[in-house]
Every structure is written in C-alpha cells, then in structure tokens.
Design a protein around this motif. Structure first.
Motif, PDB file in Angstrom:
ATOM      1  N   GLY A  17       0.852  -1.276  -0.198  1.00 29.92           N
ATOM      2  CA  GLY A  17      -0.115   0.037  -0.152  1.00 29.92           C
ATOM      3  C   GLY A  17       0.891   1.326   0.194  1.00 29.92           C
ATOM      4  O   GLY A  17       0.554   2.340  -0.775  1.00 29.92           O
ATOM      5  N   SER A  18       1.813   1.183   0.638  1.00 26.06           N
ATOM      6  CA  SER A  18       2.713   2.482   0.879  1.00 26.06           C
ATOM      7  C   SER A  18       3.442   2.444  -0.685  1.00 26.06           C
ATOM      8  O   SER A  18       3.654   3.698  -0.918  1.00 26.06           O
ATOM      9  CB  SER A  18       3.896   2.234   2.016  1.00 26.06           C
ATOM     10  OG  SER A  18       3.236   2.276   3.193  1.00 26.06           O
ATOM     11  N   LEU A  19       3.779   1.604  -1.183  1.00 26.95           N
ATOM     12  CA  LEU A  19       4.573   1.635  -2.527  1.00 26.95           C
ATOM     13  C   LEU A  19       3.492   2.278  -3.585  1.00 26.95           C
ATOM     14  O   LEU A  19       4.028   3.025  -4.294  1.00 26.95           O
ATOM     15  CB  LEU A  19       5.243   0.344  -2.977  1.00 26.95           C
ATOM     16  CG  LEU A  19       5.855   0.379  -4.194  1.00 26.95           C
ATOM     17  CD1 LEU A  19       6.952   1.296  -4.151  1.00 26.95           C
ATOM     18  CD2 LEU A  19       6.466  -1.105  -4.530  1.00 26.95           C
ATOM     19  N   GLU A  20       2.464   1.691  -3.438  1.00 25.07           N
ATOM     20  CA  GLU A  20       1.253   2.251  -4.454  1.00 25.07           C
ATOM     21  C   GLU A  20       1.278   3.659  -4.315  1.00 25.07           C
ATOM     22  O   GLU A  20       1.219   4.386  -5.138  1.00 25.07           O
ATOM     23  CB  GLU A  20       0.216   1.441  -4.286  1.00 25.07           C
ATOM     24  CG  GLU A  20       0.254  -0.116  -4.756  1.00 25.07           C
ATOM     25  CD  GLU A  20      -0.953  -0.843  -4.563  1.00 25.07           C
ATOM     26  OE1 GLU A  20      -0.752  -2.100  -4.892  1.00 25.07           O
ATOM     27  OE2 GLU A  20      -1.735  -0.284  -3.705  1.00 25.07           O
ATOM     28  N   ILE A  21       0.814   4.214  -3.257  1.00 22.34           N
ATOM     29  CA  ILE A  21       0.485   5.528  -2.927  1.00 22.34           C
ATOM     30  C   ILE A  21       1.827   6.440  -3.227  1.00 22.34           C
ATOM     31  O   ILE A  21       1.777   7.724  -3.552  1.00 22.34           O
ATOM     32  CB  ILE A  21       0.132   5.686  -1.549  1.00 22.34           C
ATOM     33  CG1 ILE A  21      -0.990   6.981  -1.456  1.00 22.34           C
ATOM     34  CG2 ILE A  21       0.961   5.710  -0.304  1.00 22.34           C
ATOM     35  CD1 ILE A  21      -1.772   7.049  -0.418  1.00 22.34           C
ATOM     36  N   LEU A  22       3.303   6.076  -2.800  1.00 24.10           N
ATOM     37  CA  LEU A  22       4.284   6.586  -3.097  1.00 24.10           C
ATOM     38  C   LEU A  22       4.480   6.887  -4.503  1.00 24.10           C
ATOM     39  O   LEU A  22       4.811   8.028  -4.894  1.00 24.10           O
ATOM     40  CB  LEU A  22       5.545   5.804  -2.465  1.00 24.10           C
ATOM     41  CG  LEU A  22       6.721   6.636  -2.657  1.00 24.10           C
ATOM     42  CD1 LEU A  22       7.834   6.018  -1.574  1.00 24.10           C
ATOM     43  CD2 LEU A  22       7.561   6.171  -4.045  1.00 24.10           C
ATOM     44  N   LEU A  23       4.554   5.979  -5.351  1.00 25.72           N
ATOM     45  CA  LEU A  23       4.478   5.990  -6.776  1.00 25.72           C
ATOM     46  C   LEU A  23       3.276   6.864  -7.593  1.00 25.72           C
ATOM     47  O   LEU A  23       3.641   7.764  -8.330  1.00 25.72           O
ATOM     48  CB  LEU A  23       4.383   4.416  -7.704  1.00 25.72           C
ATOM     49  CG  LEU A  23       5.863   3.669  -7.224  1.00 25.72           C
ATOM     50  CD1 LEU A  23       5.249   2.151  -7.728  1.00 25.72           C
ATOM     51  CD2 LEU A  23       6.668   4.503  -7.856  1.00 25.72           C
ATOM     52  N   GLN A 147       0.967   6.263   8.428  1.00 30.55           N
ATOM     53  CA  GLN A 147       2.194   5.963   8.028  1.00 30.55           C
ATOM     54  C   GLN A 147       2.382   5.295   6.733  1.00 30.55           C
ATOM     55  O   GLN A 147       3.539   5.687   5.974  1.00 30.55           O
ATOM     56  CB  GLN A 147       2.714   4.733   9.132  1.00 30.55           C
ATOM     57  CG  GLN A 147       2.677   5.201  10.455  1.00 30.55           C
ATOM     58  CD  GLN A 147       3.298   3.861  11.613  1.00 30.55           C
ATOM     59  OE1 GLN A 147       3.451   2.687  10.711  1.00 30.55           O
ATOM     60  NE2 GLN A 147       3.555   4.142  12.584  1.00 30.55           N
ATOM     61  N   ALA A 148       1.397   4.901   6.289  1.00 26.78           N
ATOM     62  CA  ALA A 148       1.235   4.535   4.476  1.00 26.78           C
ATOM     63  C   ALA A 148       1.248   5.753   4.028  1.00 26.78           C
ATOM     64  O   ALA A 148       1.806   6.150   2.853  1.00 26.78           O
ATOM     65  CB  ALA A 148       0.112   3.699   4.465  1.00 26.78           C
ATOM     66  N   ARG A 149       0.151   6.739   4.446  1.00 26.72           N
ATOM     67  CA  ARG A 149       0.014   7.913   3.406  1.00 26.72           C
ATOM     68  C   ARG A 149       1.232   8.782   3.558  1.00 26.72           C
ATOM     69  O   ARG A 149       1.607   9.732   2.684  1.00 26.72           O
ATOM     70  CB  ARG A 149      -1.266   8.703   4.146  1.00 26.72           C
ATOM     71  CG  ARG A 149      -1.322  10.202   3.542  1.00 26.72           C
ATOM     72  CD  ARG A 149      -1.761   9.996   2.031  1.00 26.72           C
ATOM     73  NE  ARG A 149      -2.050  11.165   1.389  1.00 26.72           N
ATOM     74  CZ  ARG A 149      -1.249  12.122   1.094  1.00 26.72           C
ATOM     75  NH1 ARG A 149       0.178  11.854   1.541  1.00 26.72           N
ATOM     76  NH2 ARG A 149      -1.688  13.415   0.864  1.00 26.72           N
ATOM     77  N   ALA A 150       2.153   8.794   4.571  1.00 26.93           N
ATOM     78  CA  ALA A 150       3.227   9.471   4.564  1.00 26.93           C
ATOM     79  C   ALA A 150       4.180   9.221   3.588  1.00 26.93           C
ATOM     80  O   ALA A 150       4.813   9.976   2.879  1.00 26.93           O
ATOM     81  CB  ALA A 150       3.983   9.211   5.843  1.00 26.93           C
ATOM     82  N   TRP A 151       4.289   8.073   3.096  1.00 24.30           N
ATOM     83  CA  TRP A 151       5.013   7.843   1.869  1.00 24.30           C
ATOM     84  C   TRP A 151       4.633   8.364   0.602  1.00 24.30           C
ATOM     85  O   TRP A 151       5.410   8.732  -0.265  1.00 24.30           O
ATOM     86  CB  TRP A 151       5.094   6.051   1.491  1.00 24.30           C
ATOM     87  CG  TRP A 151       5.847   5.182   2.515  1.00 24.30           C
ATOM     88  CD1 TRP A 151       5.393   4.641   3.700  1.00 24.30           C
ATOM     89  CD2 TRP A 151       7.238   5.269   2.667  1.00 24.30           C
ATOM     90  NE1 TRP A 151       6.525   4.239   4.238  1.00 24.30           N
ATOM     91  CE2 TRP A 151       7.556   4.730   3.848  1.00 24.30           C
ATOM     92  CE3 TRP A 151       8.561   6.293   2.222  1.00 24.30           C
ATOM     93  CZ2 TRP A 151       9.091   4.439   4.476  1.00 24.30           C
ATOM     94  CZ3 TRP A 151       9.844   5.816   2.548  1.00 24.30           C
ATOM     95  CH2 TRP A 151       9.696   5.105   3.636  1.00 24.30           C
ATOM     96  N   GLY A 152       3.285   8.604   0.430  1.00 22.78           N
ATOM     97  CA  GLY A 152       2.837   9.592  -0.704  1.00 22.78           C
ATOM     98  C   GLY A 152       3.457  11.021  -0.583  1.00 22.78           C
ATOM     99  O   GLY A 152       3.974  11.427  -1.559  1.00 22.78           O
ATOM    100  N   SER A 153       3.582  11.605   0.566  1.00 19.48           N
ATOM    101  CA  SER A 153       3.991  12.877   0.563  1.00 19.48           C
ATOM    102  C   SER A 153       5.668  12.765   0.261  1.00 19.48           C
ATOM    103  O   SER A 153       6.278  13.729  -0.327  1.00 19.48           O
ATOM    104  CB  SER A 153       4.060  13.474   2.113  1.00 19.48           C
ATOM    105  OG  SER A 153       2.519  13.522   2.469  1.00 19.48           O
TER     106      SER A 153
END
Length: 424
Positions: A17-23, A147-153
């Motif tokens: 989930g973190s990788l997807e929202i980061l990309l 914590q996951a949404r943070a990777w989007g930022s």
C-alpha cells in the motif's frame, strides 16, 4: 517510534500500500507541482485564465469523484478502478505534448475543457481513491493509515525536488517522467498481490473489518450519504477552508514565490527545493500526527490545522522576503497532515465505515472541488486587480470564519460514534 516503524515494515500489506501511494504521488507531483508555473510562464495565461483551467478541472472532478467513490465502495479492496486510472496516467506526456497544448492554442476554452476531463479522470478524482483504498487496507490488514500515507508525501517531495531542475532544462521532461513513473505503478498494481498468500491474510487480517466488508453497501445506502445533515455541515466547513489548499498552494503561490528571484529559472529551482523540503516535512508529520491525534483528539486536530492555515496564508500576505515566505510556507506540512488524517478519521469515527470512500469523496474531496469552482476565478481576478499579498490576506480572513464555524459544528470525539471507535 522506531519499533512501530519496524513492525509496520514487516507487514506486506503496508509495504504494498505504501509503495502504491508513493508512486502515485511521485508520478503526480513531478508535473503538478509546476503546473501553475507552466501555465503562466510557458503558456502565458493570466490569473483569470489559470483560474478557469482549475475551475473546469474541479467541475469535472466534482461529478467523477462521486462515481469513483461509489464504485470503490462496491469494489471494496479490489483494485480494478486503480488500474484503469493509472492506465490513463501513463498517457500523460503524449496528451500534454500532442493534444492539450495545441488545443489551448487554437481554442482556449475547448482545450481547457478537454484537459479538465483528462486531468479529472487520471489525477484529480484519482487521488482520493488511492487514499480511500489505502485507508481501507489499513483497517483490514492492521497497519496505521498515516504511516502509509506519509510515503505519498515522500514521493511527492522527491518529485518536486527533481522537477525544479528538470523544468528548467525542458518543461516537457516533467510530463514524460510522470508517464514513466505511472508505468512502474501500473506494473506494481498488476504484480504485487499479498492478499493472494494465505499466510499473509492469516497473520494480518482484522476479522471484524472483514465481517463488515462481507456485505457491500447498496446503491441506496451510498446515495443516502447526501441526505445526512451532518455531512452537509462538514461540506460547508471544507468549502470555506480546505478549498484554499488548491487555490493558494497550486493556483497562486508558485509564481508568487518565483517573482522574488533575479531570473525565472533561479526562482523555479528555489521553488522546487522549497516544495520538496515542505513535502518531506509533511512526510514526517504524517507519521507523527496519528500519535498526536490520539492525545488531543480528532476534533482538536482539525481545528489546529485551520489555525495553522490562517497563519500560513496570512503570513505569506505580510512577509516581504523569499526566506521569510519560505519559512512560513513550511507550515503547510503540519497543516496538511493534520487536516487530511483528521478529516478521514472524523468520517470513520462518526459514520458507517462501509461507505467511507463515498463519505470521503462527498464530504471532503467533492466539497473542496465545489469550493474550487466557487473561488478559483474570482480570486484569480482579485489577484490580477489587487496583487498576490492582499489576496492572501482575504483568503486568511475566509479561513478564520470557517474556523469559528467549525468550533460550532464539529462533533466531539465521544459523541455519535457510529464507525470505528478511537479505542480501536
């Protein structure tokens, strides 16, 4: 804090989930962070014309967000909709290079409308879907959404930094890089599926959330969201507050900041660095805000974010040096993290979580789009007539009114808990 982070990394659903929202945010931020500068300095549009482009985009996204939210609530955790949207994002560079620019040059309003449809389908309405799916995954598979949404930022920060240099070489590089990142995201969505391994599901699935998701909401239940009076109270609040995230940050601030430098190129690079630092701080705040929110509560977190917004926008209207403006702009980091995480938690706290995507779309994203439609062109024209800084002070005054209104209508955390309690 380190132990919490290490534990989260062991969770394959968190990693995916973190990788997807980061990309997603990386592929969006690489060009979106310079969109207003591109429109004004490379295409030569006025403040009113830029406002028109943003208004058209908000108008199309307004309709599409409800459709996307309804579809995703029916799909649950299935990612068919995400895959379709990312397929459109891969076409970003060809669209901007060979379709959007020629159409804007030949007929501004036709080009603006066609561009609005594409931007809404691929990005403006897609962003909240990615956030809603990640939030739903977090509840289902036992990790912290913040914590996951943070990777989007983090992804947006890295892209904004790179964009500041790519844009000065050739503006179209940011669009082609965006297409390339989206192609990687498409591969991740198609190939990484931790839910297909029974051991992963057995180790991390929340049975209570699984049981809730067994019965997907009916179309009637989804449409009934519009009949909830408390949702309309939130809509008014969002229109008078979060709307200015777009109007100020994306429609006005970029060119305003670059004017303080000797050359446009120097200003664009400085803006890219500032934007990157700001969003990197947002990345850190996304991880810290859930902890803070547990201490001060969801309602207090929302009110605090509004106070920071007033200081940030009003401060940019008073500051007179690029250093001072840059430091004030960094307040964007705690403001964004507080508002985004707290508004989502407000919905899952006080409303049925089965329609969380629709609630998030209607009560937050669609409301902000309505605000964009209402304010983009008038504030763009106001900027043309009285200048940036006087316009910023006007915006800060509107947000102050919204904050006073929020004090009256936001529910306390222990009232009408119809969703997931804070204790969970």
């Amino acid at each position: 804090m380190q132990n919490i982070f290490t534990k989260a990394l062991r969770n394959p659903f968190y990693r995916t989930g973190s990788l997807e929202i980061l990309l997603f945010f990386a592929g969006w931020g690489i060009w979106w962070s310079f969109f207003q500068i591109w429109l004004t300095t490379k295409q030569g549009f006025s403040g009113a014309q830029v406002g028109t482009i943003y208004t058209f985009g908000s108008a199309v996204a307004l309709v599409l967000m409800f459709v996307y939210g309804s579809l995703q609530d029916k799909l649950g955790l299935k990612k068919h909709l995400l895959i379709a949207m990312v397929g459109c994002q891969v076409l970003l560079a060809p669209f901007f290079t060979w379709v959007y620019v020629p159409m804007l040059e030949s007929n501004f309003y036709v080009g603006a409308m066609v561009g609005a449809v594409y931007l809404a389908v691929a990005y403006l309405a897609a962003c909240p879907v990615f956030e809603a799916v990640t939030e739903r995954l977090s509840r289902r598979y036992s990790f912290e959404y913040g914590q996951a949404r943070a990777w989007g930022s983090f992804g947006y920060a890295m892209s904004a930094l790179a964009a500041g240099f790519l844009f000065t070489i050739n503006p179209y590089l940011v669009f082609w890089t965006g297409s390339a990142v989206s192609a990687v995201l498409l591969a991740v969505l198609l190939l990484l599926k931790p839910e297909n391994k029974e051991a992963n599901v057995a180790a991390y699935e929340n049975s209570e959330e699984r049981n809730k998701a067994v019965k997907s909401p009916s179309l009637k239940e989804i449409v009934q969201v519009f009949g909830i009076f408390d949702v309309w109270k939130i809509i008014i609040f969002v229109i008078l507050s979060w709307t200015f995230y777009t109007v100020f940050d994306q429609q006005m601030f970029p060119e305003f900041f670059t004017r303080f430098f000797a050359t446009p190129e120097e200003g664009q690079q400085a803006y890219g660095i500032l934007n990157s630092v700001q969003v990197f701080l947002e990345f850190l705040m996304m991880g810290l805000v859930p902890v803070l929110m547990k201490k001060i509560g969801v309602r207090s977190a929302l009110l605090l974010s509004c106070l920071i917004m007033i200081c940030r926008i009003g401060g940019c209207g008073l500051a007179s040096t690029p250093l001072g403006i840059g430091l004030i702009k960094l307040l964007h980091a705690p403001e964004t993290a507080l508002f985004v995480l707290a508004i989502f938690r407000y919905f899952t706290l006080h409303f049925d979580t089965r329609v969380s995507a629709t609630l998030y779309m209607v009560g937050f994203q669609i409301a902000a789009s309505v605000g964009g439609i209402i304010f983009s062109v008038p504030l763009g024209s106001l900027r043309d007539s009285i200048g940036y800084q006087s316009t910023f002070l006007t915006i800060a005054g509107i947000v102050l009114v919204a904050t006073l209104y929020a004090c009256c209508i936001l529910k306390k955390d222990d009232r009408d808990v119809e969703g997931q309690p804070l204790e969970a």
